[in-house]
Design a protein around this motif. Structure first.
Motif, PDB file in Angstrom:
ATOM      1  N   LYS A 189       0.837  -1.196   0.000  1.00  0.00           N
ATOM      2  CA  LYS A 189       0.000   0.000   0.000  1.00  0.00           C
ATOM      3  C   LYS A 189       0.873   1.248   0.000  1.00  0.00           C
ATOM      4  O   LYS A 189       1.888   1.307   0.706  1.00  0.00           O
ATOM      5  CB  LYS A 189      -0.889  -0.017   1.239  1.00  0.00           C
ATOM      6  CG  LYS A 189      -1.980   1.027   1.242  1.00  0.00           C
ATOM      7  CD  LYS A 189      -3.135   0.632   0.329  1.00  0.00           C
ATOM      8  CE  LYS A 189      -4.290   1.594   0.503  1.00  0.00           C
ATOM      9  NZ  LYS A 189      -5.424   1.248  -0.340  1.00  0.00           N
ATOM     10  N   GLN A 190       0.459   2.244  -0.782  1.00  0.00           N
ATOM     11  CA  GLN A 190       1.211   3.485  -0.843  1.00  0.00           C
ATOM     12  C   GLN A 190       0.306   4.668  -0.508  1.00  0.00           C
ATOM     13  O   GLN A 190      -0.868   4.671  -0.832  1.00  0.00           O
ATOM     14  CB  GLN A 190       1.798   3.685  -2.237  1.00  0.00           C
ATOM     15  CG  GLN A 190       2.779   2.590  -2.641  1.00  0.00           C
ATOM     16  CD  GLN A 190       3.364   2.822  -4.007  1.00  0.00           C
ATOM     17  OE1 GLN A 190       3.373   3.945  -4.493  1.00  0.00           O
ATOM     18  NE2 GLN A 190       3.846   1.763  -4.632  1.00  0.00           N
ATOM     19  N   ALA A 191       0.872   5.632   0.169  1.00  0.00           N
ATOM     20  CA  ALA A 191       0.139   6.856   0.495  1.00  0.00           C
ATOM     21  C   ALA A 191       1.133   8.015   0.474  1.00  0.00           C
ATOM     22  O   ALA A 191       2.141   7.992   1.180  1.00  0.00           O
ATOM     23  CB  ALA A 191      -0.533   6.750   1.860  1.00  0.00           C
ATOM     24  N   GLY A 192       0.876   9.013  -0.360  1.00  0.00           N
ATOM     25  CA  GLY A 192       1.759  10.173  -0.435  1.00  0.00           C
ATOM     26  C   GLY A 192       3.169   9.804  -0.822  1.00  0.00           C
ATOM     27  O   GLY A 192       4.133  10.397  -0.337  1.00  0.00           O
ATOM     28  N   GLY A 193       3.297   8.785  -1.692  1.00  0.00           N
ATOM     29  CA  GLY A 193       4.622   8.371  -2.136  1.00  0.00           C
ATOM     30  C   GLY A 193       5.344   7.479  -1.139  1.00  0.00           C
ATOM     31  O   GLY A 193       6.446   7.020  -1.396  1.00  0.00           O
ATOM     32  N   ARG A 194       4.734   7.217  -0.003  1.00  0.00           N
ATOM     33  CA  ARG A 194       5.377   6.398   1.028  1.00  0.00           C
ATOM     34  C   ARG A 194       4.734   5.012   1.064  1.00  0.00           C
ATOM     35  O   ARG A 194       3.517   4.866   1.015  1.00  0.00           O
ATOM     36  CB  ARG A 194       5.202   7.082   2.389  1.00  0.00           C
ATOM     37  CG  ARG A 194       5.870   6.344   3.560  1.00  0.00           C
ATOM     38  CD  ARG A 194       5.783   7.193   4.819  1.00  0.00           C
ATOM     39  NE  ARG A 194       4.396   7.480   5.167  1.00  0.00           N
ATOM     40  CZ  ARG A 194       3.651   6.690   5.935  1.00  0.00           C
ATOM     41  NH1 ARG A 194       4.152   5.560   6.410  1.00  0.00           N
ATOM     42  NH2 ARG A 194       2.402   7.025   6.229  1.00  0.00           N
ATOM     43  N   VAL A 215       3.378  -2.386 -13.813  1.00  0.00           N
ATOM     44  CA  VAL A 215       2.705  -1.392 -12.973  1.00  0.00           C
ATOM     45  C   VAL A 215       3.364  -0.023 -13.118  1.00  0.00           C
ATOM     46  O   VAL A 215       2.673   1.010 -13.149  1.00  0.00           O
ATOM     47  CB  VAL A 215       2.719  -1.831 -11.495  1.00  0.00           C
ATOM     48  CG1 VAL A 215       2.158  -0.738 -10.588  1.00  0.00           C
ATOM     49  CG2 VAL A 215       1.936  -3.130 -11.314  1.00  0.00           C
ATOM     50  N   ASP A 216       4.685  -0.006 -13.210  1.00  0.00           N
ATOM     51  CA  ASP A 216       5.424   1.266 -13.279  1.00  0.00           C
ATOM     52  C   ASP A 216       4.940   2.118 -14.448  1.00  0.00           C
ATOM     53  O   ASP A 216       4.770   1.638 -15.575  1.00  0.00           O
ATOM     54  CB  ASP A 216       6.922   1.004 -13.444  1.00  0.00           C
ATOM     55  CG  ASP A 216       7.538   0.393 -12.198  1.00  0.00           C
ATOM     56  OD1 ASP A 216       6.888   0.453 -11.142  1.00  0.00           O
ATOM     57  OD2 ASP A 216       8.651  -0.169 -12.294  1.00  0.00           O
ATOM     58  N   GLY A 217       4.718   3.383 -14.174  1.00  0.00           N
ATOM     59  CA  GLY A 217       4.250   4.303 -15.199  1.00  0.00           C
ATOM     60  C   GLY A 217       2.743   4.367 -15.316  1.00  0.00           C
ATOM     61  O   GLY A 217       2.204   5.214 -16.035  1.00  0.00           O
ATOM     62  N   GLN A 218       2.047   3.465 -14.617  1.00  0.00           N
ATOM     63  CA  GLN A 218       0.585   3.488 -14.610  1.00  0.00           C
ATOM     64  C   GLN A 218       0.102   4.182 -13.337  1.00  0.00           C
ATOM     65  O   GLN A 218       0.740   4.086 -12.286  1.00  0.00           O
ATOM     66  CB  GLN A 218       0.022   2.066 -14.644  1.00  0.00           C
ATOM     67  CG  GLN A 218       0.587   1.174 -15.739  1.00  0.00           C
ATOM     68  CD  GLN A 218       0.330   1.727 -17.116  1.00  0.00           C
ATOM     69  OE1 GLN A 218      -0.781   2.129 -17.434  1.00  0.00           O
ATOM     70  NE2 GLN A 218       1.372   1.777 -17.932  1.00  0.00           N
ATOM     71  N   ARG A 219      -1.026   4.856 -13.433  1.00  0.00           N
ATOM     72  CA  ARG A 219      -1.640   5.391 -12.221  1.00  0.00           C
ATOM     73  C   ARG A 219      -2.241   4.209 -11.465  1.00  0.00           C
ATOM     74  O   ARG A 219      -3.164   3.557 -11.961  1.00  0.00           O
ATOM     75  CB  ARG A 219      -2.713   6.414 -12.569  1.00  0.00           C
ATOM     76  CG  ARG A 219      -3.292   7.108 -11.326  1.00  0.00           C
ATOM     77  CD  ARG A 219      -4.383   8.077 -11.726  1.00  0.00           C
ATOM     78  NE  ARG A 219      -3.850   9.224 -12.445  1.00  0.00           N
ATOM     79  CZ  ARG A 219      -3.385  10.316 -11.837  1.00  0.00           C
ATOM     80  NH1 ARG A 219      -3.376  10.395 -10.506  1.00  0.00           N
ATOM     81  NH2 ARG A 219      -2.935  11.330 -12.547  1.00  0.00           N
ATOM     82  N   ILE A 220      -1.691   3.926 -10.284  1.00  0.00           N
ATOM     83  CA  ILE A 220      -2.047   2.689  -9.604  1.00  0.00           C
ATOM     84  C   ILE A 220      -3.523   2.640  -9.230  1.00  0.00           C
ATOM     85  O   ILE A 220      -4.143   1.559  -9.240  1.00  0.00           O
ATOM     86  CB  ILE A 220      -1.146   2.473  -8.363  1.00  0.00           C
ATOM     87  CG1 ILE A 220      -1.166   0.991  -7.969  1.00  0.00           C
ATOM     88  CG2 ILE A 220      -1.551   3.369  -7.198  1.00  0.00           C
ATOM     89  CD1 ILE A 220      -0.031   0.574  -7.071  1.00  0.00           C
ATOM     90  N   ARG A 265      -8.641  -0.054 -10.086  1.00  0.00           N
ATOM     91  CA  ARG A 265     -10.057   0.035 -10.463  1.00  0.00           C
ATOM     92  C   ARG A 265     -10.364  -0.860 -11.668  1.00  0.00           C
ATOM     93  O   ARG A 265     -11.398  -1.506 -11.727  1.00  0.00           O
ATOM     94  CB  ARG A 265     -10.431   1.491 -10.780  1.00  0.00           C
ATOM     95  CG  ARG A 265     -11.600   1.996  -9.955  1.00  0.00           C
ATOM     96  CD  ARG A 265     -12.060   3.398 -10.327  1.00  0.00           C
ATOM     97  NE  ARG A 265     -11.076   4.266 -10.914  1.00  0.00           N
ATOM     98  CZ  ARG A 265     -10.314   5.110 -10.234  1.00  0.00           C
ATOM     99  NH1 ARG A 265     -10.412   5.189  -8.916  1.00  0.00           N
ATOM    100  NH2 ARG A 265      -9.451   5.894 -10.851  1.00  0.00           N
ATOM    101  N   SER A 266      -9.444  -0.890 -12.616  1.00  0.00           N
ATOM    102  CA  SER A 266      -9.681  -1.663 -13.840  1.00  0.00           C
ATOM    103  C   SER A 266      -9.733  -3.163 -13.582  1.00  0.00           C
ATOM    104  O   SER A 266     -10.315  -3.915 -14.371  1.00  0.00           O
ATOM    105  CB  SER A 266      -8.591  -1.364 -14.878  1.00  0.00           C
ATOM    106  OG  SER A 266      -7.359  -1.981 -14.521  1.00  0.00           O
ATOM    107  N   LEU A 267      -9.106  -3.602 -12.490  1.00  0.00           N
ATOM    108  CA  LEU A 267      -9.077  -5.026 -12.178  1.00  0.00           C
ATOM    109  C   LEU A 267     -10.266  -5.485 -11.326  1.00  0.00           C
ATOM    110  O   LEU A 267     -10.462  -6.688 -11.144  1.00  0.00           O
ATOM    111  CB  LEU A 267      -7.770  -5.384 -11.462  1.00  0.00           C
ATOM    112  CG  LEU A 267      -6.517  -5.387 -12.348  1.00  0.00           C
ATOM    113  CD1 LEU A 267      -5.256  -5.451 -11.499  1.00  0.00           C
ATOM    114  CD2 LEU A 267      -6.555  -6.550 -13.341  1.00  0.00           C
TER     115      LEU A 267
END
Length: 556
Positions: free
Chosen positions: A234-239, A278-283, A288-290
């Motif tokens: 899980k990521q929040a604010g880049g962390r 995943v890299d370069g995609q808005r996670i 949501r797409s999955l």
């Protein structure tokens, strides 16, 4: 998409997950996914898996489907038909009978993957490591064994066989399915599910194995199919937040009845996507797409619609006439006792209505019902009109339908009396009876010393006509009491075919083995229609980003 995306299916059972993935076709009718290899150790499930692999090869050939149905009618096995031998040999190569967890199994699987898996292109790993050690029932049973040591139970760590394949060959995506109990299962004081997530996220660190192919040594982000806000890490604010709360962990549970499946089957399903994808995609968009779309509930009655009606059997001295007379006698006996005995759980009006319906059965039981068999056929005049009916029809396009594995069990008369009462009770009260509170007549009490203790509250359950079924499990192979057919005139438990319908197997999906083995296979499987919906999400993801992978593959 120039060629199908390869699938490797581990712990495949009879092939529910693989069936869903292989069923997906593009707008030109071409397969989106194709199984390279599936692995199963149990003999009867492996035979089912091999036969279905042959079925799909036959679909894609010029032979037509008649050789498949000819075998089911008692004709020659495909391996004995000269023009089909090559197809059968391909099916045998696809479906491997191996026990993962030992050196021999590892070597055989690695040999196949090293030779035939295209690790420079997208491929998908699917499967569900055995769940007995994680299920609530299994854990209760284990606690009753004073010699049981969780740390020594190899079943807790079979997911590592799955993990090893991820670590070595780096699939673009993996799908891992297991029981809901895995969320709370522990080895020592450690929650096994948190450890599994940690290992799947970083296979290199977990196994010390150097990966191969485009995604060499890449980590994975693990997504939910139910909640777009749940993924790991899980990521929040880049962390990065290493720990997910218990509530977030429960977001990995897929509730099948919310996605067009006629069954309240709740399972943990993880979707791992390699991080170079995943890299370069808005996670948040990727998550949501999955997520599977929510759909209206599908009832058991819809799933069982159109299947030939059958009578139950008598465990002793069975015949049409003996069964007919037993139903007359038993329904009248229960009705008379019900009229004379008040209930604390249902109203007098409901009690009288149940007694009235039982009397109607007593006066006019259905005649002419058969018990079914391994194979039967019947004329069908109603064409499929819904997605589910089309799915069930499979390759059966004409007015003659083949009914496979549709054979009833034999029951003691005491159980037939309970089935009559319970199914009529459910019809009138619109719920299944609960233990002694509802099954309160003396003549219906099972010969169990603890029956009145309440410990057997769920021993007799009706599959309600107007609601999704309870979970079909391998326990259906035992006595059938937990899966009573909603039609009291048939007075029986579900057949293998009916259980398979609730699991959404197509009607032309044949289960090899004896009837007990068939029930176990059906109960342990992932619903194929649910798997097809998951495959659609994965296929869309890989197709949408396909040009990116092709560039990476060229550079690798």
């Amino acid at each position: 998409m120039s060629k199908p995306i390869q699938i490797v299916d581990l712990f495949a059972g009879p092939g529910g997950l693989g069936e869903g993935f292989n069923s997906l076709r593009d707008t030109k009718g071409r397969r989106v996914f194709k199984t390279l290899v599936s692995v199963e150790k149990e003999a009867s499930a492996h035979r089912t898996l091999t036969l279905r692999a042959f079925y799909r090869l036959l679909q894609d050939s010029n032979f037509g489907m008649e050789p498949y149905f000819e075998y089911l009618r008692g004709g020659e096995h495909p391996s004995e038909v000269s023009e089909l031998k090559q197809l059968w040999e391909e099916a045998v190569k696809e479906a491997l009978r191996l026990e993962l967890g030992g050196e021999a199994g590892h070597k055989e699987l690695d040999k196949r993957l090293d030779r035939h898996l295209d690790i420079r292109s997208d491929w998908v790993l699917i499967g569900g490591p055995p769940c007995q050690a994680y299920s609530v029932v299994g854990r209760v049973r284990n606690r009753g064994n004073k010699d049981y040591v969780p740390e020594e139970d190899k079943r807790h760590f079979l997911y590592r066989e799955y993990l090893d394949v991820i670590a070595r060959y780096r699939p673009s995506v993996f799908i891992m399915e297991n029981v809901k109990g895995i969320l709370t299962s522990k080895v020592g004081k450690e929650r096994i599910f948190r450890k599994i997530l940690e290992d799947l996220e970083d296979p290199t660190a977990a196994t010390n194995m150097k990966g191969k192919g485009v995604g060499e040594n890449q980590k994975y982000t693990i997504f939910s199919l139910s909640e777009p806000c749940v993924y790991y890490t899980k990521q929040a604010g880049g962390r990065i937040i290493e720990e997910l709360s218990d509530e977030e962990l429960s977001g990995f549970v897929v509730k099948s009845e919310q996605h067009g499946i006629p069954q309240a089957r709740h399972r943990v399903i993880l979707v791992g996507v390699r991080n170079d994808i995943v890299d370069g995609q808005r996670i948040s968009n990727l998550a949501r797409s999955l997520c599977l779309e929510k759909e209206d509930g599908v009832s058991s009655g819809s799933a069982l619609f159109g299947i030939p009606q059958l009578r139950s059997g008598l465990s002793r001295n069975d015949s049409d006439e003996a069964w007919y007379e037993a139903i007359k006698r038993l329904s009248a006996k229960v009705a008379n006792e019900l009229i004379a005995t008040k209930s604390e759980s249902i109203t007098d009006e409901e009690r009288r209505e149940i007694a009235h319906k039982l009397m109607l059965i007593s006066r006019n039981p259905k005649k002419g019902l058969k018990r079914g068999g391994r194979y039967d056929s019947a004329y069908v005049t109603i064409k499929p009109s819904t997605e589910l009916e089309e799915w069930y029809a499979g390759e059966q396009k004409g007015i003659v339908r083949h009914w496979l594995n549709h054979e009833t069990k034999g029951h003691m008369e005491e159980d037939l009396a309970r089935y009559l009462y319970c199914s009529v009770f459910a019809e009138v009260v619109q719920r299944s009876p609960i233990g002694i509170k509802d099954i309160y007549l003396d003549s219906l009490a099972p010969m169990h010393a603890n029956w009145k203790s309440g410990k057997f509250a769920d021993r007799f359950k009706v599959v309600l006509d107007g609601a999704p079924s309870k979970t079909i499990t391998s326990h259906i192979s035992k006595d059938g009491h937990y899966y009573i057919h909603p039609d009291p005139y048939q007075c029986r438990s579900l057949t293998v075919r009916e259980a398979a319908r609730i699991q959404t197997f197509p009607d032309d999906y044949y289960f090899e083995g004896n009837r007990t083995e068939q029930y176990v296979q059906v109960g342990n499987a992932v619903p194929p229609l649910l798997a097809a919906k998951i495959a659609d999400k994965v296929g869309s993801l890989l197709n949408r980003l396909g040009s990116i992978y092709e560039e990476k593959s060229k550079r690798a």
